[in-house]
Scaffold this motif. Structure first.
Motif, PDB file in Angstrom:
ATOM      1  N   MET A  23     -18.475  -1.812  -3.405  1.00 14.79           N
ATOM      2  CA  MET A  23     -17.604  -2.084  -4.551  1.00 14.79           C
ATOM      3  C   MET A  23     -18.377  -2.771  -5.663  1.00 14.79           C
ATOM      4  SD  MET A  23     -14.573  -1.333  -5.414  1.00 14.79           S
ATOM      5  CE  MET A  23     -13.677  -1.605  -6.940  1.00 14.79           C
ATOM      6  N   ILE A  24     -19.288  -3.697  -5.316  1.00 16.66           N
ATOM      7  CA  ILE A  24     -20.101  -4.356  -6.335  1.00 16.66           C
ATOM      8  C   ILE A  24     -20.942  -3.315  -7.062  1.00 16.66           C
ATOM      9  CG2 ILE A  24     -22.043  -5.928  -6.734  1.00 16.66           C
ATOM     10  CD1 ILE A  24     -20.974  -7.646  -4.415  1.00 16.66           C
ATOM     11  N   ARG A  25     -21.556  -2.457  -6.309  1.00 14.17           N
ATOM     12  CA  ARG A  25     -22.385  -1.410  -6.921  1.00 14.17           C
ATOM     13  C   ARG A  25     -21.547  -0.531  -7.852  1.00 14.17           C
ATOM     14  NH1 ARG A  25     -24.478   4.031  -6.217  1.00 14.17           N
ATOM     15  NH2 ARG A  25     -26.760   4.051  -6.324  1.00 14.17           N
ATOM     16  N   ARG A  26     -20.394  -0.118  -7.352  1.00 16.83           N
ATOM     17  CA  ARG A  26     -19.522   0.742  -8.135  1.00 16.83           C
ATOM     18  C   ARG A  26     -19.094   0.063  -9.437  1.00 16.83           C
ATOM     19  NH1 ARG A  26     -19.585   4.814  -9.935  1.00 16.83           N
ATOM     20  NH2 ARG A  26     -20.730   5.211  -8.029  1.00 16.83           N
ATOM     21  N   LEU A  27     -18.798  -1.208  -9.363  1.00 17.97           N
ATOM     22  CA  LEU A  27     -18.371  -1.906 -10.574  1.00 17.97           C
ATOM     23  C   LEU A  27     -19.509  -2.071 -11.569  1.00 17.97           C
ATOM     24  CD1 LEU A  27     -15.980  -4.649  -9.174  1.00 17.97           C
ATOM     25  CD2 LEU A  27     -15.363  -2.608 -10.446  1.00 17.97           C
ATOM     26  N   MET A  28     -20.705  -2.329 -11.066  1.00 15.99           N
ATOM     27  CA  MET A  28     -21.853  -2.455 -11.968  1.00 15.99           C
ATOM     28  C   MET A  28     -22.053  -1.169 -12.755  1.00 15.99           C
ATOM     29  SD  MET A  28     -24.772  -4.561  -9.918  1.00 15.99           S
ATOM     30  CE  MET A  28     -24.551  -6.292  -9.542  1.00 15.99           C
ATOM     31  N   LEU A  29     -21.995  -0.062 -12.030  1.00 15.00           N
ATOM     32  CA  LEU A  29     -22.261   1.223 -12.666  1.00 15.00           C
ATOM     33  C   LEU A  29     -21.124   1.671 -13.577  1.00 15.00           C
ATOM     34  CD1 LEU A  29     -23.880   3.157  -9.678  1.00 15.00           C
ATOM     35  CD2 LEU A  29     -25.007   1.899 -11.535  1.00 15.00           C
ATOM     36  N   SER A  30     -19.912   1.163 -13.313  1.00 19.98           N
ATOM     37  CA  SER A  30     -18.754   1.585 -14.114  1.00 19.98           C
ATOM     38  C   SER A  30     -18.443   0.625 -15.247  1.00 19.98           C
ATOM     39  CB  SER A  30     -17.524   1.699 -13.215  1.00 19.98           C
ATOM     40  OG  SER A  30     -17.792   2.540 -12.120  1.00 19.98           O
ATOM     41  N   HIS A  31     -19.042  -0.560 -15.215  1.00 19.26           N
ATOM     42  CA  HIS A  31     -18.769  -1.556 -16.248  1.00 19.26           C
ATOM     43  C   HIS A  31     -20.072  -2.078 -16.826  1.00 19.26           C
ATOM     44  CE1 HIS A  31     -14.452  -1.651 -15.662  1.00 19.26           C
ATOM     45  NE2 HIS A  31     -14.662  -1.656 -14.368  1.00 19.26           N
ATOM     46  N   PRO A  32     -20.753  -1.270 -17.581  1.00 24.26           N
ATOM     47  CA  PRO A  32     -22.024  -1.698 -18.158  1.00 24.26           C
ATOM     48  C   PRO A  32     -21.863  -2.904 -19.095  1.00 24.26           C
ATOM     49  CG  PRO A  32     -21.292   0.377 -19.119  1.00 24.26           C
ATOM     50  CD  PRO A  32     -20.407   0.109 -17.957  1.00 24.26           C
TER      51      PRO A  32
ATOM     52  N   LEU B  53     -11.723   6.092 -12.660  1.00 24.63           N
ATOM     53  CA  LEU B  53     -12.959   5.658 -13.319  1.00 24.63           C
ATOM     54  C   LEU B  53     -14.073   5.490 -12.289  1.00 24.63           C
ATOM     55  CD1 LEU B  53     -14.658   4.477 -15.640  1.00 24.63           C
ATOM     56  CD2 LEU B  53     -13.584   2.261 -15.185  1.00 24.63           C
ATOM     57  N   TYR B  54     -13.695   5.071 -11.079  1.00 27.54           N
ATOM     58  CA  TYR B  54     -14.700   4.780 -10.065  1.00 27.54           C
ATOM     59  C   TYR B  54     -15.025   5.991  -9.199  1.00 27.54           C
ATOM     60  CZ  TYR B  54     -13.246   0.154 -11.579  1.00 27.54           C
ATOM     61  OH  TYR B  54     -12.928  -0.934 -12.347  1.00 27.54           O
ATOM     62  N   GLY B  55     -14.341   7.113  -9.469  1.00 26.75           N
ATOM     63  CA  GLY B  55     -14.655   8.332  -8.737  1.00 26.75           C
ATOM     64  C   GLY B  55     -13.908   8.490  -7.431  1.00 26.75           C
ATOM     65  N   PHE B  56     -12.774   7.802  -7.305  1.00 25.53           N
ATOM     66  CA  PHE B  56     -12.023   7.865  -6.058  1.00 25.53           C
ATOM     67  C   PHE B  56     -10.556   8.148  -6.326  1.00 25.53           C
ATOM     68  CE2 PHE B  56     -15.039   6.518  -2.832  1.00 25.53           C
ATOM     69  CZ  PHE B  56     -16.035   5.945  -3.584  1.00 25.53           C
ATOM     70  N   GLY B  57      -9.871   8.544  -5.257  1.00 25.80           N
ATOM     71  CA  GLY B  57      -8.431   8.740  -5.330  1.00 25.80           C
ATOM     72  C   GLY B  57      -7.860   8.644  -3.921  1.00 25.80           C
TER      73      GLY B  57
ATOM     74  N   ASN C  50     -18.768  13.709  -7.149  1.00 29.82           N
ATOM     75  CA  ASN C  50     -20.001  13.275  -6.502  1.00 29.82           C
ATOM     76  C   ASN C  50     -20.621  12.118  -7.258  1.00 29.82           C
ATOM     77  OD1 ASN C  50     -19.860  15.191  -4.498  1.00 29.82           O
ATOM     78  ND2 ASN C  50     -20.916  16.743  -5.730  1.00 29.82           N
ATOM     79  N   GLU C  51     -21.356  11.338  -6.497  1.00 28.74           N
ATOM     80  CA  GLU C  51     -22.144  10.284  -7.129  1.00 28.74           C
ATOM     81  C   GLU C  51     -23.253  10.922  -7.948  1.00 28.74           C
ATOM     82  OE1 GLU C  51     -21.627   6.079  -5.182  1.00 28.74           O
ATOM     83  OE2 GLU C  51     -22.610   6.796  -6.987  1.00 28.74           O
ATOM     84  N   THR C  52     -23.765  10.143  -8.891  1.00 27.82           N
ATOM     85  CA  THR C  52     -24.783  10.667  -9.782  1.00 27.82           C
ATOM     86  C   THR C  52     -25.740   9.546 -10.152  1.00 27.82           C
ATOM     87  OG1 THR C  52     -25.084  11.324 -12.101  1.00 27.82           O
ATOM     88  CG2 THR C  52     -23.003  10.345 -11.528  1.00 27.82           C
ATOM     89  N   VAL C  53     -26.939   9.896 -10.608  1.00 27.72           N
ATOM     90  CA  VAL C  53     -27.864   8.862 -11.064  1.00 27.72           C
ATOM     91  C   VAL C  53     -27.648   8.546 -12.545  1.00 27.72           C
ATOM     92  CG1 VAL C  53     -29.584   9.378  -9.311  1.00 27.72           C
ATOM     93  CG2 VAL C  53     -29.702  10.548 -11.531  1.00 27.72           C
ATOM     94  N   THR C  54     -26.684   9.232 -13.165  1.00 26.67           N
ATOM     95  CA  THR C  54     -26.340   8.900 -14.555  1.00 26.67           C
ATOM     96  C   THR C  54     -24.848   8.622 -14.644  1.00 26.67           C
ATOM     97  OG1 THR C  54     -26.146  11.273 -14.973  1.00 26.67           O
ATOM     98  CG2 THR C  54     -28.232  10.220 -15.634  1.00 26.67           C
ATOM     99  N   PRO C  55     -24.438   7.490 -14.107  1.00 30.80           N
ATOM    100  CA  PRO C  55     -23.003   7.224 -13.987  1.00 30.80           C
ATOM    101  C   PRO C  55     -22.296   6.976 -15.318  1.00 30.80           C
ATOM    102  CG  PRO C  55     -24.281   5.302 -13.340  1.00 30.80           C
ATOM    103  CD  PRO C  55     -25.258   6.389 -13.569  1.00 30.80           C
ATOM    104  N   LEU C  56     -23.087   6.679 -16.362  1.00 32.43           N
ATOM    105  CA  LEU C  56     -22.433   6.269 -17.601  1.00 32.43           C
ATOM    106  C   LEU C  56     -21.723   7.416 -18.313  1.00 32.43           C
ATOM    107  CD1 LEU C  56     -25.034   3.620 -18.716  1.00 32.43           C
ATOM    108  CD2 LEU C  56     -22.714   3.236 -17.906  1.00 32.43           C
ATOM    109  N   GLU C  57     -22.086   8.634 -17.988  1.00 35.78           N
ATOM    110  CA  GLU C  57     -21.349   9.741 -18.603  1.00 35.78           C
ATOM    111  C   GLU C  57     -19.891   9.729 -18.156  1.00 35.78           C
ATOM    112  OE1 GLU C  57     -24.259  12.419 -16.730  1.00 35.78           O
ATOM    113  OE2 GLU C  57     -22.533  13.528 -15.949  1.00 35.78           O
ATOM    114  N   PHE C  58     -19.652   9.272 -16.941  1.00 31.92           N
ATOM    115  CA  PHE C  58     -18.272   9.194 -16.472  1.00 31.92           C
ATOM    116  C   PHE C  58     -17.547   8.007 -17.068  1.00 31.92           C
ATOM    117  CE2 PHE C  58     -18.484  12.792 -13.998  1.00 31.92           C
ATOM    118  CZ  PHE C  58     -19.630  12.813 -13.228  1.00 31.92           C
ATOM    119  N   VAL C  59     -18.290   6.942 -17.327  1.00 32.93           N
ATOM    120  CA  VAL C  59     -17.679   5.805 -18.005  1.00 32.93           C
ATOM    121  C   VAL C  59     -17.181   6.242 -19.383  1.00 32.93           C
ATOM    122  CG1 VAL C  59     -18.155   3.556 -19.053  1.00 32.93           C
ATOM    123  CG2 VAL C  59     -19.000   4.067 -16.769  1.00 32.93           C
ATOM    124  N   ASP C  60     -17.997   6.988 -20.102  1.00 32.30           N
ATOM    125  CA  ASP C  60     -17.610   7.467 -21.419  1.00 32.30           C
ATOM    126  C   ASP C  60     -16.373   8.346 -21.329  1.00 32.30           C
ATOM    127  OD1 ASP C  60     -21.023   7.849 -22.660  1.00 32.30           O
ATOM    128  OD2 ASP C  60     -19.672   6.121 -22.583  1.00 32.30           O
TER     129      ASP C  60
END
Lengths: 457, 457
Positions: free
Chosen positions: B209-218, A413-417, A431-441
């Motif tokens: 990690m804080i940034r990553r969590l904010m973006l992954s947990h709206p 979910l966080y883009g890592f492994g 890659n990181e993105t400025v629209t991270p919520l598409e990955f959350v979905d």
């Protein structure tokens, strides 16, 4: 305790010096060196040299013994570290020596005799109605949330540091693994580090704690016991509770091993669910009597070894005792016991850990069975203790792999492994993105939970 | 490497034997013993005895060096345990040597130079609206639950075992302590054991990690960072979020230390809350640039030491960097920062741990302040590392006390308490009953949560 490296032997005879004089007066008086024949002088010199070398050798050994086994050049950091460890252990032993003056109640020292019958607590006979009344009065604490029955996961470890220090590190990773799974599935965790009942310590300690949690958490529908050496390896899979609507105990095992072979490993109490109800209270009451340590547990062990196939000779353990109970009182209990093997509620590690890469290649999370095991259970590894049934290296490597195999599913979910199943290091998998919520979905598993499995026979 | 204890010196002159003969031929030939004068014979005998004693001494030292420092009678169990520890460390080092063939991406070795500017990730400028849109689309993931804003507690520790093995045991107890508090208050936990960004390791690792969590947990409104050496000691107390409706960063500290003295300990980043919003993303972006290890962090450390009162000389740490940022860009940030000291969001341990008994006598949980501290933070104890700022014994004892002080509050619901604040053993604090739910009504803290504090200036 040192001796100077190159002390010249003196003429005095007291203490440690060796006489160089060959005067008739063997010790005492400091005689001057007379004129000796040449050969004898050479021999004396030779002797002196040998003594000197020997003294030097002694000195080196003394130093070596003082700074520790190993190369004389062993780093000072290692020595400091070793000192820290020893000092820490000494301090901890002192801290936990239970000589706290505020300790008002002395420990009960006597073990129960075989004449006595153990009880977990006062007999409760109306737990179902007590609980129902409470739930009706407390609608803000329902036993189902969002259509799912409330589950509480119980796990734990002894209150003292592990015999093997690495054990505490793996306990830590194990609880992180459980925190991750339970966060994603809305399951509460109780991590128990206390012995509620001195009689039932060790693997039996779960029984009084399960009872206590049932009685203290009427809002909880299922108590799920899980060993500290059992790890979640399918982060997506959910317990298919709909299969168990008519059951009160869900435990991994094989009916043929149980009924036909009476095998002592027919069921596994490393991971099981017990419904919060009167039936379960009764089961715990019937299960516990083999547990009290001492003569009762020892004698019970003999009964179990005689009765169960393949069981070695040792004191009664909770798993063997449960199998014995369910077999010997089959009609009383088995109707409400679901012996589950359609997925790995408990998955014995040895046949699984080497296949993780193959699984990642061929399958996907959510299956929970041999293709992607729900739980990988490191039976026999005992990283917290000193005496494991398997090689330490194999166990530690395998636990690392299981941890990282599961952690990859969480980190996705966080883009890592993880860089590899043995590596604590991680790398970006996208890659990181400025629209991270598409990955959350896409990747948040709480939004992609599996469909409930239809009830099966 | 041993020598026989009582080897008679031989007549040969090669190797280790010492000649007993005083013949002119100093070595080589095995000469029989001639008749010697009595005095000389006594001296020879005396010499031989001395040599024998010395050889025996050497032998003992060699044995001592081989079986380890300590009493010659050290138990075989200790030796086995030591072997296990050394073997385990060897295995772990091998496991983690990162030579996994599936590791496709090599590590980035170069450190950033002072010319480069570090960024946590691509600049996001519309996080508030992205988040709002997502929340509107996903009503099943609201940012408030039962009227309370959703909080996620972030904590963690490095992926490797502690230098000092006891450190892992205290990390385990610390996470149990957090599990207990968070279960009772409906707070999710993320336990981080990964370095998301090689540049920002150590105390800086929380930022990515804080940034990553904010973006992954709206759905999460607040991210609460808490150090692994910070422990909950008031299980009842709740963060009074109503005080912070107009703020985005809640951090313990003292305004006079901050603005008047520019002290490097004016604020404490061991426990703080950051709202999930654009302002916080911007703060993290402004905060991070002092973090990248190597020349950047070193140079930044010098700036911070020059600027902040009392700061020792060392590389830039996140706390000093934050204080510097908030002071040097006061107008940009301070309006949304709540410097909290009405309760111990962070409570420095030294002034608190000796008073727990007094607190138990005079006060009660729920106060959160110096009467019953919300959080006790073991700054400087560093049980995981080798070099603490305080004596090991004092730290370990104090952490035990804090753990048990908190655990007593959790166990109260179950009818138990520790025998003393240093004891891992527990005792019943009330009798068992066949009507346990009356105690649930009385003691379950989720049913007795404190009234929300009114907003104050």
């Amino acid at each position: 305790m040192g001796s100077p490296a190159h002390k010249r032997p003196s003429g005095s005879g007291g203490g440690g010096g060796l006489p160089t004089s060959t005067s008739q007066n063997g010790g005492g008086a400091r005689g001057g060196r007379g004129v000796l024949p040449r050969g004898r002088q050479m021999q004396k010199t030779f002797n002196n040299i040998k003594i000197t070398i020997l003294c030097g050798f002694v000195t080196i050994l003394v130093l070596r013994g003082t700074i520790g086994v190993g190369y004389l050049g062993s780093s000072s950091a290692d020595a400091v570290n070793q000192n820290i460890i020893e000092e820490t252990n000494r301090i901890l032993a002192e801290i936990r020596s239970d000589s706290d003056p505020t300790d008002l109640e002395g420990p009960q020292e006597t073990e129960m005799s075989t004449n006595e019958t153990y009880a977990l607590g006062p007999k409760i006979t109306d737990w179902d109605s007590q609980r129902k009344v409470w739930l009706d009065k407390n609608p803000e604490f329902p036993s189902t949330v969002n259509g799912k029955a409330r589950i509480l996961l119980l796990t734990g470890s002894p209150p003292k540091p592990c015999d093997n220090p690495i054990g505490d590190h793996y306990l830590l990773k194990s609880v992180k693994n459980k925190i991750d799974y339970c966060r994603l599935h809305g399951i509460e965790i109780v991590y128990n580090m206390a012995h509620l009942d001195k009689e039932l310590a060790g693997y039996w300690a779960k029984l009084p704690m399960i009872r206590r949690l049932m009685l203290s958490h009427p809002e909880v529908e299922w108590i799920w016991w899980m060993d500290s050496d059992a790890w979640f390896t399918d982060i997506l899979f959910q317990i298919p509770l709909v299969r168990y609507e008519k059951h009160n105990l869900v435990i991994h095992g094989y009916p043929d091993l149980l009924f036909d072979q009476k095998s002592w490993i027919a069921l596994n109490t490393g991971s099981f669910l017990l419904r919060n109800c009167q039936w379960s209270m009764d089961l715990l009451d019937a299960w516990a009597p083999m547990g009290p340590k001492g003569p009762i547990r020892d004698e019970a062990g003999k009964v179990l070894t005689a009765y169960l196939k393949g069981r070695p000779a040792f004191e009664a353990d909770d798993q063997s005792a449960l199998i014995y109970l369910l077999l010997s009182q089959k009609d009383t209990w088995m109707e409400k016991v679901f012996v589950e093997n359609q997925y790995y509620l408990h998955g014995f590690w040895e046949g699984l850990v080497d296949k993780y890469e193959e699984m990642m290649e061929k399958y996907h999370p959510g299956l929970g069975d041999e293709r992607w095991p729900f739980v990988t259970h490191f039976v026999g590894c005992k990283p917290c203790g000193s005496y494991a049934d398997y090689a330490v290296e194999r166990c530690l490597k395998s636990m690392e792999r299981a941890f990282n195999f599961a952690d990859n599913q969480v980190l996705k979910l966080y883009g890592f492994g993880h860089r590899g199943l043995l590596s604590p290091k991680i790398k970006r998998i996208r890659n990181e993105t400025v629209t991270p919520l598409e990955f959350v979905d896409k990747f948040d598993i709480r939004r992609t939970t599996q469909v409930e499995t239809k009830p099966q026979n």
